[in-house]
Design a protein around this motif. Structure first.
Motif: not given
Length: 161
Positions: A79-84, A89-101
């Motif tokens: 997901e991080e690779q897909r979103s870049g 802590s970045h405002f554009a960090y993926s919501t899915y990646a945050r929930a998975a974390r």
């Protein structure tokens, strides 16, 4: 004249068998003691097996949580690779990646809690195994004493007959 055997009630027929001891007095048969000892051995064996199953169950859960956390790590990386964006802590960090974390961290915490339970379960299993060994040793000793007693009583029985 025909003589009939006296009526024997069920209560009488269910009495414990009696043996005559060496001094001539009657005592309750040792088969009842042996039977209760066998029951105790089975009980202790069951308890030890239950403790062993609990240890295996906890170990399986820890392994499963580790596997699920690994899967989440791969999903987070993808997901991080897909979103870049790889900075949480970045405002554009993926919501899915945050929930998975968060789920992955919860799994790690649960696995750590289970490790504490595993240590306790292993200690209980060792205690149950030691108790089983003690009871089995007592049972074996009692049976060998009984066999030895029967061997020493045999010549006496042969003489009496």
């Amino acid at each position: 004249m025909l003589v009939h055997a006296p009526y024997v009630s069920r209560k009488v027929s269910r009495r414990l068998p009696r043996k005559q001891s060496r001094n001539g007095s009657h005592c309750v048969s040792e088969s009842r003691v042996m039977k209760s000892r066998d029951t105790l051995v089975r009980l202790k064996r069951f308890q030890a097996e239950e403790k062993r199953r609990r240890v295996v169950q906890i170990e399986t859960m820890i392994a499963e949580f580790g596997r699920m956390a690994g899967d989440l790590d791969r999903e987070i990386a993808a997901e991080e690779q897909r979103s870049g964006v790889a900075d949480p802590s970045h405002f554009a960090y993926s919501t899915y990646a945050r929930a998975a974390r968060t789920r992955r961290d919860n799994l790690h915490q649960s696995a750590e809690d289970l490790r504490g339970q595993l240590d306790e379960a292993k200690a209980r299993f060792e205690e149950a195994s030691e108790e089983l060994a003690k009871v089995q040793t007592m049972d074996l000793r009692d049976k060998s004493v009984e066999v030895a007693r029967e061997r020493t009583d045999m010549p006496l029985r042969a003489v009496r007959m």
